[in-house]
Design an enzyme around this catalytic site. Structure first.
Site, mmCIF file in Angstrom:
data_model
loop_
_atom_site.group_PDB
_atom_site.id
_atom_site.type_symbol
_atom_site.label_atom_id
_atom_site.label_comp_id
_atom_site.label_asym_id
_atom_site.label_seq_id
_atom_site.Cartn_x
_atom_site.Cartn_y
_atom_site.Cartn_z
ATOM 1 N N TRP A 1 7.992 2.507 24.718
ATOM 2 C CA TRP A 1 6.538 2.363 24.904
ATOM 3 C C TRP A 1 5.794 3.687 24.700
ATOM 4 O O TRP A 1 4.591 3.679 24.504
ATOM 5 C CB TRP A 1 6.217 1.757 26.269
ATOM 6 C CG TRP A 1 6.859 2.440 27.434
ATOM 7 C CD1 TRP A 1 6.408 3.548 28.078
ATOM 8 C CD2 TRP A 1 8.072 2.050 28.092
ATOM 9 N NE1 TRP A 1 7.264 3.878 29.098
ATOM 10 C CE2 TRP A 1 8.292 2.986 29.140
ATOM 11 C CE3 TRP A 1 8.998 1.015 27.902
ATOM 12 C CZ2 TRP A 1 9.394 2.916 29.998
ATOM 13 C CZ3 TRP A 1 10.097 0.950 28.765
ATOM 14 C CH2 TRP A 1 10.286 1.883 29.794
ATOM 15 N N HIS B 1 -0.299 -6.581 19.078
ATOM 16 C CA HIS B 1 -0.076 -8.030 19.019
ATOM 17 C C HIS B 1 -1.343 -8.750 18.552
ATOM 18 O O HIS B 1 -1.390 -9.987 18.587
ATOM 19 C CB HIS B 1 0.287 -8.572 20.413
ATOM 20 C CG HIS B 1 1.675 -8.226 20.870
ATOM 21 N ND1 HIS B 1 2.777 -8.289 20.055
ATOM 22 C CD2 HIS B 1 2.138 -7.837 22.081
ATOM 23 C CE1 HIS B 1 3.863 -7.943 20.750
ATOM 24 N NE2 HIS B 1 3.496 -7.666 21.969
ATOM 25 N N PHE C 1 21.977 -6.197 17.785
ATOM 26 C CA PHE C 1 21.632 -6.562 19.163
ATOM 27 C C PHE C 1 22.549 -5.930 20.204
ATOM 28 O O PHE C 1 22.095 -5.282 21.148
ATOM 29 C CB PHE C 1 21.635 -8.089 19.276
ATOM 30 C CG PHE C 1 21.157 -8.590 20.600
ATOM 31 C CD1 PHE C 1 19.812 -8.573 20.922
ATOM 32 C CD2 PHE C 1 22.059 -9.066 21.536
ATOM 33 C CE1 PHE C 1 19.361 -9.032 22.150
ATOM 34 C CE2 PHE C 1 21.621 -9.531 22.766
ATOM 35 C CZ PHE C 1 20.268 -9.515 23.072
ATOM 36 N N MET D 1 21.959 -2.096 20.369
ATOM 37 C CA MET D 1 20.624 -1.698 20.827
ATOM 38 C C MET D 1 20.424 -2.046 22.293
ATOM 39 O O MET D 1 19.742 -1.336 23.033
ATOM 40 C CB MET D 1 19.573 -2.384 19.954
ATOM 41 C CG MET D 1 18.211 -1.747 20.098
ATOM 42 S SD MET D 1 17.012 -2.598 19.090
ATOM 43 C CE MET D 1 15.778 -2.920 20.344
ATOM 44 N N LYS E 1 18.961 -12.869 24.157
ATOM 45 C CA LYS E 1 20.033 -13.437 23.315
ATOM 46 C C LYS E 1 20.062 -12.847 21.914
ATOM 47 O O LYS E 1 21.106 -12.746 21.297
ATOM 48 C CB LYS E 1 19.846 -14.958 23.204
ATOM 49 C CG LYS E 1 20.080 -15.654 24.510
ATOM 50 C CD LYS E 1 20.718 -16.983 24.299
ATOM 51 C CE LYS E 1 21.359 -17.452 25.584
ATOM 52 N NZ LYS E 1 21.960 -18.760 25.434
HETATM 53 P P1 A3P Z 1 15.310 -13.398 22.756
HETATM 54 O O1 A3P Z 1 14.532 -13.592 24.021
HETATM 55 O O2 A3P Z 1 15.397 -14.645 21.923
HETATM 56 O O3 A3P Z 1 16.652 -12.790 22.993
HETATM 57 P P2 A3P Z 1 9.610 -8.721 21.319
HETATM 58 O O4 A3P Z 1 10.239 -7.389 21.269
HETATM 59 O O5 A3P Z 1 8.654 -9.001 20.207
HETATM 60 O O6 A3P Z 1 9.050 -9.005 22.672
HETATM 61 O O7 A3P Z 1 10.766 -9.792 21.067
HETATM 62 C C1 A3P Z 1 11.805 -9.923 21.988
HETATM 63 C C2 A3P Z 1 12.896 -10.724 21.325
HETATM 64 O O8 A3P Z 1 13.522 -9.914 20.311
HETATM 65 C C3 A3P Z 1 13.994 -11.114 22.319
HETATM 66 O O9 A3P Z 1 14.502 -12.365 21.856
HETATM 67 C C4 A3P Z 1 14.981 -9.974 22.111
HETATM 68 O O10 A3P Z 1 16.278 -10.245 22.564
HETATM 69 C C5 A3P Z 1 14.914 -9.831 20.595
HETATM 70 N N1 A3P Z 1 15.476 -8.564 20.138
HETATM 71 C C6 A3P Z 1 15.208 -7.316 20.560
HETATM 72 N N2 A3P Z 1 16.001 -6.432 19.950
HETATM 73 C C7 A3P Z 1 16.813 -7.142 19.115
HETATM 74 C C8 A3P Z 1 17.870 -6.790 18.218
HETATM 75 N N3 A3P Z 1 18.293 -5.532 18.068
HETATM 76 N N4 A3P Z 1 18.462 -7.778 17.512
HETATM 77 C C9 A3P Z 1 18.058 -9.065 17.642
HETATM 78 N N5 A3P Z 1 17.071 -9.453 18.496
HETATM 79 C C10 A3P Z 1 16.458 -8.502 19.219
#
Ligand code: A3P
Length: 271
Positions: free
Chosen positions: A73, A101, A222, A225, A251
């Site tokens: 952030w 957003h 995922f 990270m 997920k």
């Molecule tokens: P899920 O809740 O389906 O797991 P944002 O950052 O726009 O709020 O989006 C959040 C979504 O992006 C979450 O989805 C999160 O897990 C997913 N996300 C964040 N980092 C990710 C990564 N490295 N690979 C895949 N999905 C990721």
């Protein structure tokens, strides 16, 4: 609490009062963009946090220091959020990276005049809905979602924060000038992250060798990270985001019809 109590209506959409003050919205309206700014634009839950990791790594030629030491952030501030006013963003060196957003028709006059570089990330609405549902349960600044059916009605009617997914995607996809906008989908990133890193790096005019692309993609999958506490929101107090209700990086799956059977790509679904 209800939407009326927790949200303000700004340019026709709900925004949570706790994270967007009237000062922060004014700050955004008067914000001085630079042509080389990079603005990551998403409907919530579409891959914002993921891009807050990928873009700084591309800009640093793969050097992980920033993403390892600075929370996302502050690293890639959210322009319309209350904290942005206090970050001295006008003193940051170029190229600056931000997120928003906002829908296309909510962007400021300065944005349309300067035309900074935009990376618009979109995600299958089924998975956005599911992710949004769980997120609404864990974030105390959002109205609790109720049942999935109740939240689905709100989602479809644009009564969630930042309005309708459909309006968001339609607005940005039909932007009047698109030369400064790159469009990418969450599913494309799930399918081939290295190719996505390549495409983003090209758009940002930042050449990377193949080893660097591979390393950035490897860091940003995922499971890797999710371990970065500067990016997984584990530093946020639980009164604000409660990981016992749902994790932020929950997920990380994308529904891709073409490769449904592939182990790379599985459906989030209504879980
Ligand atoms: P899920 O809740 O389906 O797991 P944002 O950052 O726009 O709020 O989006 C959040 C979504 O992006 C979450 O989805 C999160 O897990 C997913 N996300 C964040 N980092 C990710 C990564 N490295 N690979 C895949 N999905 C990721």
């Amino acid at each position: 609490m209800t939407e009326e109590e927790m949200y303000a209506t700004y340019k026709g959409v709900y925004l949570p009062k706790v994270v967007h003050s009237s000062e922060s919205l004014k700050y955004y309206e008067e914000f001085s963009f630079r042509p080389d700014d990079i603005l990551i634009v998403t409907y919530p839950k579409s891959g914002t946090t993921w891009m807050q990791e990928i873009v700084p790594l591309i800009m640093s030629q793969g050097d992980p220091e920033l993403v390892d030491t600075v929370p996302n952030w502050d690293r890639v501030p959210w322009l319309e959020e209350t904290r942005a006013c206090n970050l001295n963003l006008d003193q940051r060196p170029s190229p600056r990276v931000f997120i928003t957003h906002f829908q296309y028709n909510m962007m400021s006059t300065g944005f349309f005049k300067v035309k900074p570089r935009v990376i618009y990330v979109m995600r299958n609405p089924r998975d956005v809905f599911t992710s949004y549902f769980h997120f609404s349960g864990m974030a105390s600044y959002l109205v609790t979602p109720g049942t999935q059916t109740e939240f689905l009605h709100k989602f479809l009617d644009g009564k969630a924060i930042f309005g309708s997914w459909f309006d968001h995607v339609k607005g940005w996809m039909s932007a009047a000038e698109q030369q400064h906008i790159m469009y990418i989908s969450y599913e494309e990133m799930i399918l081939d992250l290295e190719a996505s890193v390549t495409r983003i790096a090209q758009f940002l005019d930042t050449p990377l060798d193949s080893e660097m692309k591979r390393k950035i993609a490897e860091r940003c999958v995922f499971k890797n990270m999710k371990k970065n506490k500067m990016s997984n929101y584990s530093l946020v107090p639980s009164e604000f985001m409660d990981p016992n209700v749902s994790e932020f990086l929950r997920k990380g799956k994308g529904y891709c019809r073409r490769l449904e059977e592939s182990s790379n790509c599985s459906r989030g679904g209504l879980l």
